[in-house]
Design a protein around this motif. Structure first.
Motif, PDB file in Angstrom:
ATOM      1  N   MET A   1       0.659  -1.382  -0.085  1.00 33.30           N
ATOM      2  CA  MET A   1      -0.010   0.033  -0.079  1.00 33.30           C
ATOM      3  C   MET A   1       1.057   1.240  -0.081  1.00 33.30           C
ATOM      4  O   MET A   1       0.502   2.196  -0.776  1.00 33.30           O
ATOM      5  N   LEU A   2       1.934   1.225   0.758  1.00 33.51           N
ATOM      6  CA  LEU A   2       2.700   2.419   0.943  1.00 33.51           C
ATOM      7  C   LEU A   2       3.679   2.590  -0.534  1.00 33.51           C
ATOM      8  O   LEU A   2       3.711   3.712  -1.127  1.00 33.51           O
ATOM      9  N   LYS A   3       3.917   1.470  -1.219  1.00 34.90           N
ATOM     10  CA  LYS A   3       4.500   1.488  -2.225  1.00 34.90           C
ATOM     11  C   LYS A   3       3.700   2.006  -3.268  1.00 34.90           C
ATOM     12  O   LYS A   3       4.215   2.950  -4.319  1.00 34.90           O
ATOM     13  N   ASP A   4       2.468   1.853  -3.423  1.00 36.87           N
ATOM     14  CA  ASP A   4       1.399   2.539  -4.432  1.00 36.87           C
ATOM     15  C   ASP A   4       1.121   3.954  -4.123  1.00 36.87           C
ATOM     16  O   ASP A   4       1.316   4.701  -5.105  1.00 36.87           O
ATOM     17  N   LEU A   5       1.170   4.244  -2.842  1.00 35.31           N
ATOM     18  CA  LEU A   5       1.135   5.495  -2.375  1.00 35.31           C
ATOM     19  C   LEU A   5       2.223   6.602  -2.626  1.00 35.31           C
ATOM     20  O   LEU A   5       2.068   7.563  -3.442  1.00 35.31           O
ATOM     21  N   ALA A   6       3.316   5.792  -2.672  1.00 36.88           N
ATOM     22  CA  ALA A   6       4.774   6.799  -3.066  1.00 36.88           C
ATOM     23  C   ALA A   6       4.770   6.689  -4.522  1.00 36.88           C
ATOM     24  O   ALA A   6       5.569   7.556  -4.919  1.00 36.88           O
ATOM     25  N   GLY A   7       4.405   5.622  -5.015  1.00 37.36           N
ATOM     26  CA  GLY A   7       4.883   5.546  -6.683  1.00 37.36           C
ATOM     27  C   GLY A   7       5.908   4.923  -6.835  1.00 37.36           C
ATOM     28  O   GLY A   7       6.611   4.776  -8.094  1.00 37.36           O
ATOM     29  N   ARG A   8       6.656   4.294  -5.689  1.00 36.33           N
ATOM     30  CA  ARG A   8       7.909   3.414  -5.874  1.00 36.33           C
ATOM     31  C   ARG A   8       7.955   2.681  -4.726  1.00 36.33           C
ATOM     32  O   ARG A   8       7.544   2.915  -3.603  1.00 36.33           O
ATOM     33  N   GLY A   9       9.095   1.575  -4.825  1.00 34.45           N
ATOM     34  CA  GLY A   9       9.327   0.834  -3.752  1.00 34.45           C
ATOM     35  C   GLY A   9      10.443   0.890  -2.844  1.00 34.45           C
ATOM     36  O   GLY A   9      10.885   0.457  -1.933  1.00 34.45           O
ATOM     37  N   SER A  10      11.348   1.838  -3.572  1.00 35.32           N
ATOM     38  CA  SER A  10      12.652   2.114  -2.932  1.00 35.32           C
ATOM     39  C   SER A  10      13.250   3.439  -3.103  1.00 35.32           C
ATOM     40  O   SER A  10      12.638   3.970  -4.183  1.00 35.32           O
ATOM     41  N   ASP A  11      14.242   3.817  -2.519  1.00 34.76           N
ATOM     42  CA  ASP A  11      14.507   5.392  -2.515  1.00 34.76           C
ATOM     43  C   ASP A  11      15.862   5.260  -1.776  1.00 34.76           C
ATOM     44  O   ASP A  11      16.220   4.496  -1.092  1.00 34.76           O
ATOM     45  N   CYS A  12      16.645   6.364  -2.244  1.00 31.72           N
ATOM     46  CA  CYS A  12      17.996   6.604  -1.442  1.00 31.72           C
ATOM     47  C   CYS A  12      17.946   7.823  -0.915  1.00 31.72           C
ATOM     48  O   CYS A  12      17.465   8.993  -1.536  1.00 31.72           O
ATOM     49  N   LEU A  13      18.600   8.327   0.487  1.00 30.93           N
ATOM     50  CA  LEU A  13      18.212   9.516   1.068  1.00 30.93           C
ATOM     51  C   LEU A  13      19.605   9.993   1.621  1.00 30.93           C
ATOM     52  O   LEU A  13      20.536   9.012   1.907  1.00 30.93           O
ATOM     53  N   SER A  14      19.903  11.278   1.399  1.00 34.15           N
ATOM     54  CA  SER A  14      20.952  11.808   2.159  1.00 34.15           C
ATOM     55  C   SER A  14      20.704  12.617   3.320  1.00 34.15           C
ATOM     56  O   SER A  14      19.881  13.598   2.947  1.00 34.15           O
ATOM     57  N   LEU A  15      20.845  12.266   4.535  1.00 29.53           N
ATOM     58  CA  LEU A  15      20.273  13.150   5.660  1.00 29.53           C
ATOM     59  C   LEU A  15      21.463  13.618   6.494  1.00 29.53           C
ATOM     60  O   LEU A  15      22.557  13.106   6.582  1.00 29.53           O
ATOM     61  N   PRO A  16      21.074  14.744   7.293  1.00 25.81           N
ATOM     62  CA  PRO A  16      22.424  15.089   8.315  1.00 25.81           C
ATOM     63  C   PRO A  16      22.645  14.256   9.427  1.00 25.81           C
ATOM     64  O   PRO A  16      21.923  13.304   9.631  1.00 25.81           O
ATOM     65  N   GLU A  17      23.859  14.424   9.991  1.00 29.33           N
ATOM     66  CA  GLU A  17      24.455  13.539  10.709  1.00 29.33           C
ATOM     67  C   GLU A  17      23.544  13.494  12.044  1.00 29.33           C
ATOM     68  O   GLU A  17      23.036  14.679  12.403  1.00 29.33           O
ATOM     69  N   GLY A  18      23.134  12.568  12.612  1.00 28.04           N
ATOM     70  CA  GLY A  18      22.446  12.408  14.117  1.00 28.04           C
ATOM     71  C   GLY A  18      20.821  12.358  13.822  1.00 28.04           C
ATOM     72  O   GLY A  18      19.813  12.563  14.499  1.00 28.04           O
ATOM     73  N   SER A  19      20.560  12.192  12.560  1.00 30.36           N
ATOM     74  CA  SER A  19      18.989  11.818  11.881  1.00 30.36           C
ATOM     75  C   SER A  19      18.402  10.510  12.541  1.00 30.36           C
ATOM     76  O   SER A  19      19.617   9.683  12.878  1.00 30.36           O
ATOM     77  N   THR A  20      17.282  10.335  12.722  1.00 30.77           N
ATOM     78  CA  THR A  20      16.456   9.281  13.241  1.00 30.77           C
ATOM     79  C   THR A  20      15.710   8.717  12.400  1.00 30.77           C
ATOM     80  O   THR A  20      15.478   9.370  11.395  1.00 30.77           O
ATOM     81  N   LEU A  21      15.159   7.524  12.789  1.00 30.76           N
ATOM     82  CA  LEU A  21      14.027   6.958  11.748  1.00 30.76           C
ATOM     83  C   LEU A  21      13.009   7.795  11.857  1.00 30.76           C
ATOM     84  O   LEU A  21      12.191   7.938  10.783  1.00 30.76           O
ATOM     85  N   GLY A  22      12.388   8.390  12.976  1.00 26.39           N
ATOM     86  CA  GLY A  22      11.484   9.534  13.016  1.00 26.39           C
ATOM     87  C   GLY A  22      11.689  10.542  11.851  1.00 26.39           C
ATOM     88  O   GLY A  22      10.702  11.085  11.255  1.00 26.39           O
ATOM     89  N   ASP A  23      12.976  10.873  11.745  1.00 29.56           N
ATOM     90  CA  ASP A  23      13.274  12.091  10.745  1.00 29.56           C
ATOM     91  C   ASP A  23      12.622  11.617   9.405  1.00 29.56           C
ATOM     92  O   ASP A  23      12.415  12.457   8.655  1.00 29.56           O
ATOM     93  N   VAL A  24      13.141  10.165   8.995  1.00 31.02           N
ATOM     94  CA  VAL A  24      12.920   9.563   7.653  1.00 31.02           C
ATOM     95  C   VAL A  24      11.416   9.923   7.479  1.00 31.02           C
ATOM     96  O   VAL A  24      11.051   9.913   6.769  1.00 31.02           O
ATOM     97  N   LEU A  25      10.573   9.435   8.463  1.00 26.85           N
ATOM     98  CA  LEU A  25       9.139   9.306   8.476  1.00 26.85           C
ATOM     99  C   LEU A  25       8.473  10.774   8.323  1.00 26.85           C
ATOM    100  O   LEU A  25       7.857  11.050   7.287  1.00 26.85           O
TER     101      LEU A  25
END
Length: 240
Positions: A1-25
């Motif tokens: 369901m999330l894949k359909d909502l996002a239009g893709r099944g995977s992604d790559c991210l660059s995040l600041p140091e100290g980021s958390t899973l909550g920041d990704v969400l």
């Protein structure tokens, strides 16, 4: 369901140091309209293990956003030690009799088998077929963990868990669990616990196809020990 909502099944991210899973969400909630509607149901994983929103991230981490499960580059191999349980995820037909022949030993007094099968209806709608997909690497690890837990919690000698992915027709077996033990009560208890826990924790999902459309099946709520991104459990199926 999330894949359909996002239009893709995977992604790559660059995040600041100290980021958390909550920041990704939070990042994806800003990018994907409607994602917040799933907040109380979504679980997250870090390097193929369930984790809470406050988990710290490092370079190269693999993150999963996981809706409730319904129920594991090729299928993960069959896993077994000489004395331990075995699990497999396959796209081939599950051959029940061959699995029974593998698990039976002279010291066993019982072998209990559960077969999950594709039925021809869901909520008064005629089902044509199902498609199963998974976060395969994590699903394989979760199945191994369940089998090991069953061996520790119940007086069983061995357990085999096989789950199929891909398109399944009516009457085909989607999941098979076989448990061998000296006494039937332990085998029944372990088999019951395994399928119930598998359906709530292993990241495998199914899409149901009907004459008038298709829908992702309602997922089983994650158990209390699996952290949701909201920090609170959901009372019932959270997906449509």
């Amino acid at each position: 369901m999330l894949k359909d909502l996002a239009g893709r099944g995977s992604d790559c991210l660059s995040l600041p140091e100290g980021s958390t899973l909550g920041d990704v969400l939070s990042l994806y909630q800003g990018r994907i309209p409607g994602l917040k509607n799933f907040s109380t149901a979504i679980a997250m994983s870090l390097n193929q293990e369930y984790a809470g929103a406050d988990a710290k991230l490092h370079a190269g981490d693999e993150i999963g956003l996981l809706p409730p499960v319904s129920g594991g580059s090729g299928s993960p191999p069959d896993h077994r030690s000489d004395s331990g349980p075995r699990v497999a995820i396959t796209r081939e037909k599950i051959r029940t009799q061959e699995i029974l022949d593998r698990i039976k030993q002279p010291e066993d007094g019982a072998v209990v088998v559960f077969e999950g099968m594709v039925r021809n209806h869901t909520r008064n709608r005629r089902t044509l077929y199902l498609d199963y997909e998974a976060y395969e690497e994590m699903a394989g690890k979760q199945l191994e963990s369940l089998a090991a837990q069953a061996a520790g919690q119940f007086a069983i000698r061995d357990a085999i868990i096989v789950h199929r992915l891909g398109r399944l027709q009516i009457g085909e077996t989607s999941v098979l669990i076989a448990v061998a033990s000296a006494h039937r009560s332990a085998a029944f208890d372990a088999c019951h616990w395994l399928i119930d826990t598998l359906k709530r924790t292993v990241p495998i999902w199914k899409k149901e196809y009907f004459e008038d459309g298709a829908v992702w099946a309602d997922g089983e709520p994650f158990p209390a020990e699996v952290p949701r991104v909201s920090g609170s459990p959901v009372p019932g199926p959270a997906s449509k």
